[in-house]
Write a protein that holds these residues in place. Structure first.
Motif, PDB file in Angstrom:
ATOM      1  N   SER A  76       0.829  -1.208   0.000  1.00 44.70           N
ATOM      2  CA  SER A  76       0.000   0.000   0.000  1.00 44.70           C
ATOM      3  C   SER A  76       0.862   1.255   0.000  1.00 44.70           C
ATOM      4  N   VAL A  77       1.903   1.264   0.839  1.00 43.70           N
ATOM      5  CA  VAL A  77       2.798   2.412   0.901  1.00 43.70           C
ATOM      6  C   VAL A  77       3.535   2.587  -0.421  1.00 43.70           C
ATOM      7  N   ALA A  78       3.940   1.465  -1.052  1.00 45.57           N
ATOM      8  CA  ALA A  78       4.612   1.549  -2.351  1.00 45.57           C
ATOM      9  C   ALA A  78       3.700   2.185  -3.391  1.00 45.57           C
ATOM     10  N   GLY A  79       2.425   1.765  -3.420  1.00 44.81           N
ATOM     11  CA  GLY A  79       1.481   2.332  -4.378  1.00 44.81           C
ATOM     12  C   GLY A  79       1.232   3.806  -4.139  1.00 44.81           C
ATOM     13  N   LEU A  80       1.052   4.185  -2.868  1.00 43.51           N
ATOM     14  CA  LEU A  80       0.802   5.590  -2.555  1.00 43.51           C
ATOM     15  C   LEU A  80       2.032   6.447  -2.826  1.00 43.51           C
ATOM     16  N   THR A  81       3.218   5.914  -2.529  1.00 43.15           N
ATOM     17  CA  THR A  81       4.458   6.648  -2.794  1.00 43.15           C
ATOM     18  C   THR A  81       4.627   6.891  -4.287  1.00 43.15           C
ATOM     19  N   HIS A  82       4.360   5.867  -5.112  1.00 47.10           N
ATOM     20  CA  HIS A  82       4.446   6.037  -6.564  1.00 47.10           C
ATOM     21  C   HIS A  82       3.458   7.094  -7.035  1.00 47.10           C
ATOM     22  N   TYR A  83       2.239   7.053  -6.521  1.00 47.71           N
ATOM     23  CA  TYR A  83       1.224   8.021  -6.928  1.00 47.71           C
ATOM     24  C   TYR A  83       1.661   9.446  -6.580  1.00 47.71           C
ATOM     25  N   CYS A  84       2.198   9.640  -5.380  1.00 50.31           N
ATOM     26  CA  CYS A  84       2.618  10.978  -4.961  1.00 50.31           C
ATOM     27  C   CYS A  84       3.854  11.447  -5.720  1.00 50.31           C
ATOM     28  N   LEU A 379       6.811  14.681   3.854  1.00 48.53           N
ATOM     29  CA  LEU A 379       7.603  14.888   2.640  1.00 48.53           C
ATOM     30  C   LEU A 379       7.089  14.034   1.489  1.00 48.53           C
ATOM     31  N   GLY A 380       6.672  12.797   1.796  1.00 52.54           N
ATOM     32  CA  GLY A 380       6.293  11.875   0.740  1.00 52.54           C
ATOM     33  C   GLY A 380       4.837  11.924   0.327  1.00 52.54           C
ATOM     34  N   PHE A 381       3.926  12.350   1.237  1.00 49.40           N
ATOM     35  CA  PHE A 381       2.496  12.327   0.946  1.00 49.40           C
ATOM     36  C   PHE A 381       1.847  13.705   0.995  1.00 49.40           C
ATOM     37  N   VAL A 382       2.056  14.424   2.101  1.00 45.95           N
ATOM     38  CA  VAL A 382       1.318  15.669   2.328  1.00 45.95           C
ATOM     39  C   VAL A 382       1.704  16.745   1.308  1.00 45.95           C
ATOM     40  N   LEU A 383       2.990  17.036   1.181  1.00 48.75           N
ATOM     41  CA  LEU A 383       3.425  18.129   0.305  1.00 48.75           C
ATOM     42  C   LEU A 383       3.147  17.859  -1.177  1.00 48.75           C
ATOM     43  N   PRO A 384       3.421  16.652  -1.713  1.00 51.70           N
ATOM     44  CA  PRO A 384       3.096  16.423  -3.130  1.00 51.70           C
ATOM     45  C   PRO A 384       1.610  16.615  -3.434  1.00 51.70           C
ATOM     46  N   ALA A 385       0.731  16.069  -2.571  1.00 49.54           N
ATOM     47  CA  ALA A 385      -0.709  16.212  -2.806  1.00 49.54           C
ATOM     48  C   ALA A 385      -1.148  17.667  -2.670  1.00 49.54           C
ATOM     49  N   LEU A 386      -0.563  18.392  -1.706  1.00 51.21           N
ATOM     50  CA  LEU A 386      -0.922  19.799  -1.504  1.00 51.21           C
ATOM     51  C   LEU A 386      -0.486  20.659  -2.682  1.00 51.21           C
ATOM     52  N   PHE A 387       0.746  20.453  -3.153  1.00 48.25           N
ATOM     53  CA  PHE A 387       1.235  21.228  -4.303  1.00 48.25           C
ATOM     54  C   PHE A 387       0.395  20.934  -5.551  1.00 48.25           C
ATOM     55  N   HIS A 388       0.054  19.667  -5.766  1.00 44.00           N
ATOM     56  CA  HIS A 388      -0.763  19.285  -6.916  1.00 44.00           C
ATOM     57  C   HIS A 388      -2.140  19.927  -6.835  1.00 44.00           C
ATOM     58  N   VAL A 401     -10.273  16.799  -6.161  1.00 46.79           N
ATOM     59  CA  VAL A 401     -10.042  17.619  -4.973  1.00 46.79           C
ATOM     60  C   VAL A 401     -10.107  16.755  -3.718  1.00 46.79           C
ATOM     61  N   CYS A 402     -11.110  15.874  -3.667  1.00 44.06           N
ATOM     62  CA  CYS A 402     -11.261  15.004  -2.498  1.00 44.06           C
ATOM     63  C   CYS A 402     -10.091  14.027  -2.380  1.00 44.06           C
ATOM     64  N   LEU A 403      -9.581  13.538  -3.530  1.00 44.09           N
ATOM     65  CA  LEU A 403      -8.458  12.601  -3.497  1.00 44.09           C
ATOM     66  C   LEU A 403      -7.201  13.275  -2.961  1.00 44.09           C
ATOM     67  N   ASP A 404      -6.867  14.454  -3.516  1.00 43.15           N
ATOM     68  CA  ASP A 404      -5.687  15.167  -3.026  1.00 43.15           C
ATOM     69  C   ASP A 404      -5.868  15.577  -1.562  1.00 43.15           C
ATOM     70  N   GLY A 405      -7.039  16.112  -1.252  1.00 40.53           N
ATOM     71  CA  GLY A 405      -7.305  16.510   0.136  1.00 40.53           C
ATOM     72  C   GLY A 405      -7.268  15.325   1.071  1.00 40.53           C
ATOM     73  N   GLY A 406      -7.782  14.178   0.601  1.00 36.76           N
ATOM     74  CA  GLY A 406      -7.752  12.969   1.424  1.00 36.76           C
ATOM     75  C   GLY A 406      -6.341  12.507   1.714  1.00 36.76           C
ATOM     76  N   ILE A 407      -5.453  12.594   0.696  1.00 34.03           N
ATOM     77  CA  ILE A 407      -4.056  12.200   0.906  1.00 34.03           C
ATOM     78  C   ILE A 407      -3.397  13.114   1.930  1.00 34.03           C
TER      79      ILE A 407
END
Length: 431
Positions: A76-84, A379-388, A401-407
């Protein structure tokens, strides 16, 4: 982790390049041609950037959280890290292609472009804490491993000491003067051969450990737990996040990719390979030793000659990787406090600080979990989703919006919960 791959591209840390707007119709000066990376080389660069010492704590994490839960968390972490990671790539592409920005060479540059000085400061702070945290973990590993090799407890001496001091203390201070010398080197170029050596030792050691684990498992067949305590969930998650930390390298690597449209596929293949390798390493280590699995899996290997050289080789590896991992810390501190100029006393002061923290933390994997939860989630989840979200908000639907905000929300919750869980573990060990 930002280690060998940084030698291949010095843009890994948050740089202070100017961010220019291209004037419409203005032909930019042609830069000198730089060789671009093929897909296999890009795959190798991602592997080098992500795989680090954190893998050695995975079997212990499997013991604490259960092997089924740990595998699910790793994938799960690998998938989320790749997405971010891909969120960062897409955000930079949009800023450069549609909004006219150029010279977005690093994570810090992207933060500055999107959020100004606050964005750069957030990236700088988290890079500083994560890289310094990695180095603290390295010193803990070196000191604990050398203590295990040369000063193990015996039936007649349960608490061995060197000159009246704990072996860990002696080994950390023994490394200190040599690290002052290595960290005084002002350029990464001179450290490149050491970096390549470190990666070879890492991969060879993992192979030897996994082969040993298989033989030991078939010999002992210890009992293992598929599901651990629920209270250990966030602890294991922090270790998993730490193990996949390498997001600071994704933009420099993508910049040097020959076929940038295929970068996402190559990155996905690399992350899938790494996650399977991590899962195999963690599961085999836990299956081999069960409840006797130690925080550093190499400490379980016994006293044979192969085991001795594997553990000693890993210590040498991390000893020489230390100055590479500290380089982003120096870049941030020297830029902010010394106008970007080389400052030897600042570097020595930072090495002293890292050494003092390493003396206070007894357990390698507990510290991995703390760094992974407290810093790497941001560094790996919050900032990439926020910048996007900030760049694409005008054209995104509610789902996006909900996906990025959810991350962002999930990253904050995991970071706070994991930090608390890790601190409880660290102080319970101390107590």
């Amino acid at each position: 982790m930002i280690d060998s791959a940084m030698v291949l591209n010095k843009g890994a840390s948050s740089s202070d390049h100017g961010l220019d707007l291209k004037s419409p119709g203005e032909a930019p000066l042609l830069p000198k041609h730089k060789p671009l990376s093929s897909q296999p080389k890009t795959f190798a660069n991602v592997f080098i950037a992500v795989v680090g010492a954190g893998v050695l704590g995975l079997p212990y994490s499997f013991k604490r959280t259960g092997w089924v839960v740990s595998l699910l968390m790793l994938f799960s972490v690998a998938g989320l890290t790749h997405y971010c990671m891909m969120l960062l790539v897409r955000t930079r592409r949009r800023l450069e292609s549609d909004m006219g920005f150029s010279n977005i060479a690093s994570f810090g540059d992207l933060g500055f472009t999107v959020c100004g000085s606050v964005g750069r400061f957030a990236v700088d702070l988290m890079l500083f804490l994560s890289q310094a945290g990695f180095c603290v973990g390295y010193l803990i590993f070196i000191a604990n491993t050398l203590s295990h090799l040369f000063n193990s407890a015996t039936s007649t001496n349960l608490h061995p000491k060197i000159l009246g001091l704990m072996p860990k203390t002696v080994y950390i201070w023994g490394c200190f003067p040599f690290q002052l010398g290595l960290n005084s080197i002002s350029t990464l170029t001179h450290l490149a051969p050491l970096s390549i050596f470190a990666d070879i030792v890492d991969i060879a050691a993992m192979g030897v450990v996994m082969i040993e684990d298989v033989f030991i498992f078939f010999k002992n067949r210890p009992s293992v737990e598929a599901f651990g305590s629920l209270s250990m969930f966030f602890y294991g998650l922090g270790v998993a996040v730490y193990a996949f930390e390498g997001i600071g390298m994704v933009l420099p690597i993508e910049s040097e990719t020959q076929e940038r449209e295929k970068f996402g596929k190559t990155l996905a293949m690399a992350m899938a390979f790494i996650s399977v390798m991590y899962g195999g390493f963690g599961a085999l280590g836990y299956f081999a030793f069960g409840e006797d699995t130690k925080d550093i899996i190499t400490a379980n290997l016994g006293t044979g000659l192969v085991s001795f050289f594997v553990q000693l080789g890993l210590c040498v590896n991390l000893f020489f990787t230390f100055p590479l991992m500290m380089n982003p810390v120096y870049e941030v501190v020297e830029r902010r406090l010394y106008n970007g100029r080389y400052c030897i006393w600042l570097r020595w002061l930072l090495v002293l600080g890292v050494s003092l923290v390493a003396l206070l933390v007894p357990n390698f994997t507990d510290f991995l979990s703390l760094v992974g939860s407290s810093v790497c989630c941001g560094l790996g989840f919050v900032l990439p989703a926020l910048f996007h979200l900030l760049v694409f908000k005008e054209e995104m639907g509610w789902c996006g919006v909900c996906l990025d905000g959810g991350i962002v929300v999930v990253g904050v919750v995991l970071g706070v919960s994991g930090t608390w869980s890790s601190l409880v573990e660290i102080f319970s060990v101390k107590g």
